[in-house]
Scaffold this motif. Structure first.
Motif, PDB file in Angstrom:
ATOM      1  N   LEU A  66      26.555  15.145  69.262  1.00  0.00           N
ATOM      2  CA  LEU A  66      25.866  13.978  69.791  1.00  0.00           C
ATOM      3  C   LEU A  66      26.520  12.699  69.102  1.00  0.00           C
ATOM      4  O   LEU A  66      26.662  11.630  69.535  1.00  0.00           O
ATOM      5  N   GLY A  67      26.693  12.986  67.768  1.00  0.00           N
ATOM      6  CA  GLY A  67      27.174  11.961  66.578  1.00  0.00           C
ATOM      7  C   GLY A  67      28.457  11.655  67.158  1.00  0.00           C
ATOM      8  O   GLY A  67      28.795  10.362  67.067  1.00  0.00           O
ATOM      9  N   CYS A  68      29.370  12.718  67.170  1.00  0.00           N
ATOM     10  CA  CYS A  68      30.716  12.258  67.609  1.00  0.00           C
ATOM     11  C   CYS A  68      30.980  11.806  68.967  1.00  0.00           C
ATOM     12  O   CYS A  68      31.592  10.775  69.168  1.00  0.00           O
ATOM     13  N   PHE A  69      30.189  12.228  69.845  1.00  0.00           N
ATOM     14  CA  PHE A  69      30.102  11.831  71.267  1.00  0.00           C
ATOM     15  C   PHE A  69      29.836  10.069  71.145  1.00  0.00           C
ATOM     16  O   PHE A  69      30.580   9.184  71.755  1.00  0.00           O
ATOM     17  N   LEU A  70      28.619  10.045  70.620  1.00  0.00           N
ATOM     18  CA  LEU A  70      28.360   8.414  70.413  1.00  0.00           C
ATOM     19  C   LEU A  70      29.405   7.535  69.565  1.00  0.00           C
ATOM     20  O   LEU A  70      29.807   6.328  70.164  1.00  0.00           O
TER      21      LEU A  70
ATOM     22  N   PHE B  91      23.353   6.199  62.636  1.00  0.00           N
ATOM     23  CA  PHE B  91      21.937   5.753  62.981  1.00  0.00           C
ATOM     24  C   PHE B  91      21.075   6.417  64.133  1.00  0.00           C
ATOM     25  O   PHE B  91      20.240   7.215  63.824  1.00  0.00           O
ATOM     26  N   HIS B  92      21.763   6.556  65.263  1.00  0.00           N
ATOM     27  CA  HIS B  92      21.172   7.145  66.325  1.00  0.00           C
ATOM     28  C   HIS B  92      20.868   8.555  66.288  1.00  0.00           C
ATOM     29  O   HIS B  92      19.972   9.146  66.833  1.00  0.00           O
TER      30      HIS B  92
ATOM     31  N   CYS C 213      25.087  17.707  74.636  1.00  0.00           N
ATOM     32  CA  CYS C 213      23.840  17.281  73.716  1.00  0.00           C
ATOM     33  C   CYS C 213      23.826  15.638  74.052  1.00  0.00           C
ATOM     34  O   CYS C 213      24.990  14.897  73.316  1.00  0.00           O
ATOM     35  N   ASP C 214      23.032  14.926  74.879  1.00  0.00           N
ATOM     36  CA  ASP C 214      23.134  13.632  75.088  1.00  0.00           C
ATOM     37  C   ASP C 214      21.560  12.982  74.602  1.00  0.00           C
ATOM     38  O   ASP C 214      20.758  13.782  74.855  1.00  0.00           O
ATOM     39  N   ASP C 215      21.276  11.843  74.513  1.00  0.00           N
ATOM     40  CA  ASP C 215      20.294  11.214  73.870  1.00  0.00           C
ATOM     41  C   ASP C 215      19.308  11.670  75.011  1.00  0.00           C
ATOM     42  O   ASP C 215      18.269  11.945  74.763  1.00  0.00           O
ATOM     43  N   MET C 216      19.348  11.000  76.230  1.00  0.00           N
ATOM     44  CA  MET C 216      18.447  10.998  77.186  1.00  0.00           C
ATOM     45  C   MET C 216      17.735  12.354  77.423  1.00  0.00           C
ATOM     46  O   MET C 216      16.711  12.581  77.558  1.00  0.00           O
ATOM     47  N   PRO C 217      18.733  13.424  77.768  1.00  0.00           N
ATOM     48  CA  PRO C 217      18.065  14.497  78.126  1.00  0.00           C
ATOM     49  C   PRO C 217      17.252  15.187  76.640  1.00  0.00           C
ATOM     50  O   PRO C 217      16.463  16.032  77.009  1.00  0.00           O
ATOM     51  N   LEU C 218      17.723  14.810  75.440  1.00  0.00           N
ATOM     52  CA  LEU C 218      17.075  15.307  74.233  1.00  0.00           C
ATOM     53  C   LEU C 218      15.642  14.702  74.293  1.00  0.00           C
ATOM     54  O   LEU C 218      14.723  15.455  73.808  1.00  0.00           O
TER      55      LEU C 218
ATOM     56  N   TRP D 102      15.798   0.961  70.160  1.00  0.00           N
ATOM     57  CA  TRP D 102      16.951   1.098  69.683  1.00  0.00           C
ATOM     58  C   TRP D 102      18.249   1.212  70.263  1.00  0.00           C
ATOM     59  O   TRP D 102      19.162   0.686  70.235  1.00  0.00           O
ATOM     60  N   ILE D 103      17.926   2.307  71.171  1.00  0.00           N
ATOM     61  CA  ILE D 103      19.027   2.479  72.279  1.00  0.00           C
ATOM     62  C   ILE D 103      19.301   1.126  73.093  1.00  0.00           C
ATOM     63  O   ILE D 103      20.525   0.737  73.347  1.00  0.00           O
TER      64      ILE D 103
END
Length: 319
Positions: free
Chosen positions: A101-105, A158-159, A179-184, A198-199
């Protein structure tokens, strides 16, 4: 608020792009081919820009960084996605999910910002051509790349920390292929209002700023081009910006479709399809767009091909 007692999950299961066994192998072959083309295209573009002295300009400096981001971007997602087609259950550990997730963002944000930096570069090149090499000095170019990388890293860190400080105790099955924010957030048993706010704030500020930079840059660019008396000059100016305009339209357009539609209209299958487009397809398209539409890059490719043929002929005679 009462604290919820639960056992924190240690791993997640990625459901993947499809559950159909008949589609998994054909899709594996398709996406593996796309990934290999993407890696070859982006790394090849970086190599050509670094080795050809004619391409030692600010525009190609930004382009090589965009190719690097595209390579990293797709490499974070695609290998794990390919595993979805091979394994019955594609398991990813809690820490690996956080890293993905961190690398993707980070790389998605970096691409968004780099496209804005490239728009400013095209603005200076067309609207102030005589001062181009002065304004776009090596120091300024490095700053226009270093700032996006630094900002992207901080935003991603941060996210990612916000997301993985939440408690996950209901389910560990992520209905996505990465791994993405919204599904998690759909899996957490913690309150997500702060995270969602924050998103909205960070994504809104970043995206609107980038769109404004690109829009204002192209307003001045188009205005300058239309004032040119020479038809050949207008054609060259439009061809210089054409590749960037196409890349911006595809990338920003996909993000707008993905994130600015009402939440009630969000369908998981639609989200997955849009995610495939900007995580897998766009990194493949960018080197093709910039190489097929760019005379300098095509000339550099021809030069590499000629030199390679000469080398092979020389080795044959030597034997």
């Amino acid at each position: 608020m009462a604290q919820i007692n639960c056992t924190q999950v240690k791993e997640f299961i990625l459901l993947g792009f499809t559950n159909s066994q008949d589609l998994k192998m054909p899709l594996f072959v398709i996406f593996l081919s796309i990934y290999l083309i993407t890696v070859a295209g982006n790394l090849g573009l970086i190599l050509i820009i670094r080795t050809d002295a004619k391409l030692n300009t600010p525009m190609y400096f930004f382009l090589s960084n965009l190719a690097f981001v595209d390579f990293c971007y797709t490499s974070v997602i695609t290998p794990k996605m390919l595993g979805n087609f091979l394994y019955q259950q594609n398991v990813i550990s809690f820490n690996a999910c956080a890293a993905q997730l961190g690398c993707f963002l980070a790389f998605m944000t970096a691409e968004c910002l780099l496209l804005a930096s490239m728009a400013y570069d095209r603005y200076v090149a067309i609207c102030n051509p005589l001062l181009y090499m002065v304004v776009m000095s090596p120091g300024i170019c490095i700053q226009l790349v270093a700032v996006p990388y630094s900002y992207s890293f901080l935003i991603a860190l941060f996210h990612t920390m916000l997301t993985f400080r939440l408690s996950y105790c209901h389910s560990n099955v992520i209905n996505h292929f990465y791994c993405d924010d919204m599904p998690l957030l759909r899996l957490t048993c913690s309150d997500t209002h702060s995270k969602q706010l924050w998103i909205f704030v960070c994504a809104g500020i970043t995206f609107i700023s980038c769109v404004l930079i690109v829009f204002v840059s192209y307003v001045f660019i188009i205005s300058t081009i239309l004032r040119m008396r020479s038809a050949e000059g207008r054609r060259k100016a439009f061809s210089t910006c054409g590749s960037h305009m196409l890349a911006v339209t595809i990338f920003y357009g996909t993000l707008i479709f993905m994130y600015l539609q009402p939440s009630s209209n969000h369908a998981l299958d639609t989200d997955k399809t849009a995610s495939v487009f900007y995580t897998v397809i766009i990194p493949m398209l960018n080197p093709l767009i910039y190489s097929l539409r760019n005379k300098d890059v095509k000339d550099a490719l021809k030069k590499v091909s000629i030199n390679r043929n000469k080398a092979s002929v020389f080795l044959k005679f030597k034997k």
